[in-house]
Design a protein around this motif. Structure first.
Motif, PDB file in Angstrom:
ATOM      1  N   UNK A 214       0.830  -1.210   0.000  1.00 21.79           N
ATOM      2  CA  UNK A 214       0.000   0.000   0.000  1.00 21.79           C
ATOM      3  C   UNK A 214       0.864   1.260   0.000  1.00 21.79           C
ATOM      4  N   UNK A 215       1.963   1.232   0.722  1.00 21.59           N
ATOM      5  CA  UNK A 215       2.867   2.386   0.762  1.00 21.59           C
ATOM      6  C   UNK A 215       3.473   2.648  -0.607  1.00 21.59           C
ATOM      7  N   UNK A 216       3.957   1.596  -1.248  1.00 19.20           N
ATOM      8  CA  UNK A 216       4.555   1.758  -2.575  1.00 19.20           C
ATOM      9  C   UNK A 216       3.520   2.228  -3.587  1.00 19.20           C
ATOM     10  N   UNK A 217       2.275   1.738  -3.453  1.00 21.87           N
ATOM     11  CA  UNK A 217       1.205   2.146  -4.348  1.00 21.87           C
ATOM     12  C   UNK A 217       0.914   3.646  -4.205  1.00 21.87           C
ATOM     13  N   UNK A 218       0.848   4.125  -2.980  1.00 20.70           N
ATOM     14  CA  UNK A 218       0.607   5.554  -2.746  1.00 20.70           C
ATOM     15  C   UNK A 218       1.701   6.412  -3.369  1.00 20.70           C
ATOM     16  N   UNK A 219       2.935   6.010  -3.167  1.00 16.69           N
ATOM     17  CA  UNK A 219       4.051   6.796  -3.682  1.00 16.69           C
ATOM     18  C   UNK A 219       4.148   6.712  -5.194  1.00 16.69           C
ATOM     19  N   UNK A 220       3.971   5.512  -5.739  1.00 18.29           N
ATOM     20  CA  UNK A 220       4.065   5.341  -7.190  1.00 18.29           C
ATOM     21  C   UNK A 220       2.946   6.084  -7.900  1.00 18.29           C
ATOM     22  N   UNK A 221       1.785   6.124  -7.290  1.00 19.90           N
ATOM     23  CA  UNK A 221       0.649   6.801  -7.893  1.00 19.90           C
ATOM     24  C   UNK A 221       0.715   8.310  -7.744  1.00 19.90           C
ATOM     25  N   UNK A 222       1.704   8.794  -7.032  1.00 18.68           N
ATOM     26  CA  UNK A 222       1.848  10.230  -6.852  1.00 18.68           C
ATOM     27  C   UNK A 222       0.811  10.843  -5.932  1.00 18.68           C
ATOM     28  N   UNK A 223       0.112  10.005  -5.172  1.00 16.84           N
ATOM     29  CA  UNK A 223      -0.933  10.528  -4.282  1.00 16.84           C
ATOM     30  C   UNK A 223      -0.351  11.294  -3.108  1.00 16.84           C
ATOM     31  N   UNK A 224       0.849  10.915  -2.692  1.00 17.24           N
ATOM     32  CA  UNK A 224       1.497  11.625  -1.600  1.00 17.24           C
ATOM     33  C   UNK A 224       2.994  11.739  -1.879  1.00 17.24           C
ATOM     34  N   UNK A 225       3.603  12.689  -1.204  1.00 23.91           N
ATOM     35  CA  UNK A 225       5.061  12.834  -1.233  1.00 23.91           C
ATOM     36  C   UNK A 225       5.484  13.170   0.191  1.00 23.91           C
ATOM     37  N   UNK A 226       5.783  12.142   0.995  1.00 24.79           N
ATOM     38  CA  UNK A 226       6.073  12.392   2.403  1.00 24.79           C
ATOM     39  C   UNK A 226       7.431  13.062   2.616  1.00 24.79           C
ATOM     40  N   UNK A 227       7.511  13.788   3.726  1.00 22.31           N
ATOM     41  CA  UNK A 227       8.765  14.398   4.153  1.00 22.31           C
ATOM     42  C   UNK A 227       9.531  13.461   5.068  1.00 22.31           C
ATOM     43  N   UNK A 228       8.826  12.473   5.637  1.00 19.06           N
ATOM     44  CA  UNK A 228       9.418  11.505   6.555  1.00 19.06           C
ATOM     45  C   UNK A 228       8.567  10.244   6.512  1.00 19.06           C
ATOM     46  N   UNK A 229       9.216   9.089   6.596  1.00 19.41           N
ATOM     47  CA  UNK A 229       8.503   7.816   6.609  1.00 19.41           C
ATOM     48  C   UNK A 229       8.857   7.068   7.883  1.00 19.41           C
ATOM     49  N   UNK A 230       7.826   6.631   8.623  1.00 23.33           N
ATOM     50  CA  UNK A 230       7.979   5.762   9.780  1.00 23.33           C
ATOM     51  C   UNK A 230       7.492   4.393   9.346  1.00 23.33           C
ATOM     52  N   UNK A 231       8.390   3.410   9.271  1.00 24.70           N
ATOM     53  CA  UNK A 231       8.019   2.100   8.741  1.00 24.70           C
ATOM     54  C   UNK A 231       8.372   0.980   9.716  1.00 24.70           C
ATOM     55  N   UNK A 232       7.414   0.090   9.914  1.00 28.96           N
ATOM     56  CA  UNK A 232       7.646  -1.106  10.721  1.00 28.96           C
ATOM     57  C   UNK A 232       8.675  -1.985  10.013  1.00 28.96           C
ATOM     58  N   UNK A 233       9.478  -2.677  10.783  1.00 27.37           N
ATOM     59  CA  UNK A 233      10.519  -3.554  10.241  1.00 27.37           C
ATOM     60  C   UNK A 233       9.923  -4.821   9.632  1.00 27.37           C
ATOM     61  N   UNK A 234       8.852  -5.333  10.226  1.00 28.22           N
ATOM     62  CA  UNK A 234       8.206  -6.560   9.748  1.00 28.22           C
ATOM     63  C   UNK A 234       6.804  -6.242   9.267  1.00 28.22           C
ATOM     64  N   UNK A 235       6.611  -6.310   7.956  1.00 24.61           N
ATOM     65  CA  UNK A 235       5.315  -5.970   7.378  1.00 24.61           C
ATOM     66  C   UNK A 235       4.784  -7.105   6.511  1.00 24.61           C
ATOM     67  N   UNK A 236       3.451  -7.278   6.477  1.00 28.63           N
ATOM     68  CA  UNK A 236       2.851  -8.236   5.564  1.00 28.63           C
ATOM     69  C   UNK A 236       2.655  -7.610   4.181  1.00 28.63           C
ATOM     70  N   UNK A 237       2.280  -8.381   3.219  1.00 28.31           N
ATOM     71  CA  UNK A 237       1.849  -7.906   1.888  1.00 28.31           C
ATOM     72  C   UNK A 237       2.868  -7.007   1.207  1.00 28.31           C
ATOM     73  N   UNK A 238       3.792  -7.606   0.546  1.00 29.37           N
ATOM     74  CA  UNK A 238       4.773  -6.827  -0.203  1.00 29.37           C
ATOM     75  C   UNK A 238       6.132  -6.891   0.449  1.00 29.37           C
ATOM     76  N   UNK A 239       6.997  -5.969   0.070  1.00 30.65           N
ATOM     77  CA  UNK A 239       8.348  -5.997   0.622  1.00 30.65           C
ATOM     78  C   UNK A 239       8.332  -5.765   2.126  1.00 30.65           C
ATOM     79  N   UNK A 240       9.280  -6.359   2.803  1.00 29.76           N
ATOM     80  CA  UNK A 240       9.364  -6.146   4.237  1.00 29.76           C
ATOM     81  C   UNK A 240      10.802  -5.843   4.608  1.00 29.76           C
TER      82      UNK A 240
END
Length: 136
Positions: free
Chosen positions: A34-60
């Protein structure tokens, strides 16, 4: 704007509420895809990303953080959130120039990390008309 990528709904909601109360614009997603989809689609351009180390669905793990950071020429700061305190994890995060915060995250520490990494006032990216939903 801060993008939160966190699978745990309670932690995701708590961070979103806290950051919004601090005056930050926040978008939240539950997984890497979902994060990659948001960024690739140009829907958002964050100034900072807080990401969990272990994520389901997609790259982790660090793959997501590196891909998220790599989508922007400005090299968006990425902070990894984890409960994993192993030497391997600490070395992997440090090797890639990412900051690691251990769960549970202390609010004072989170606030300081964000202040240290956000661009100066006036340079922050504006949120689109309607922010993505928490379940995006």
């Amino acid at each position: 704007m801060i993008l939160i990528v966190e699978d745990d709904p309670a932690l995701r909601d708590a961070m979103q509420q806290f950051l919004q109360e601090q005056g930050h614009l926040v978008a939240v997603v539950r997984d890497g895809a979902a994060a990659l989809d948001l960024l690739a689609g140009g829907r958002i351009r964050p100034d900072l990303i807080l990401a969990d180390y272990n994520l389901p669905a997609g790259p982790d793990r660090l793959d997501l953080a590196l891909r998220l950071r790599g989508t922007d020429a400005a090299r968006t700061p990425v902070v990894i959130l984890t409960g994993d305190i192993s030497t391997g994890t600490l070395c992997d995060v440090a090797e890639h120039g990412l900051l690691l915060l251990h769960k549970p995250v202390r609010l004072e520490e989170l606030t300081q990390v964000i202040q240290d990494r956000l661009p100066p006032a006036g340079e922050a990216t504006r949120l689109p008309a309607s922010p993505p939903s928490p379940d995006a």
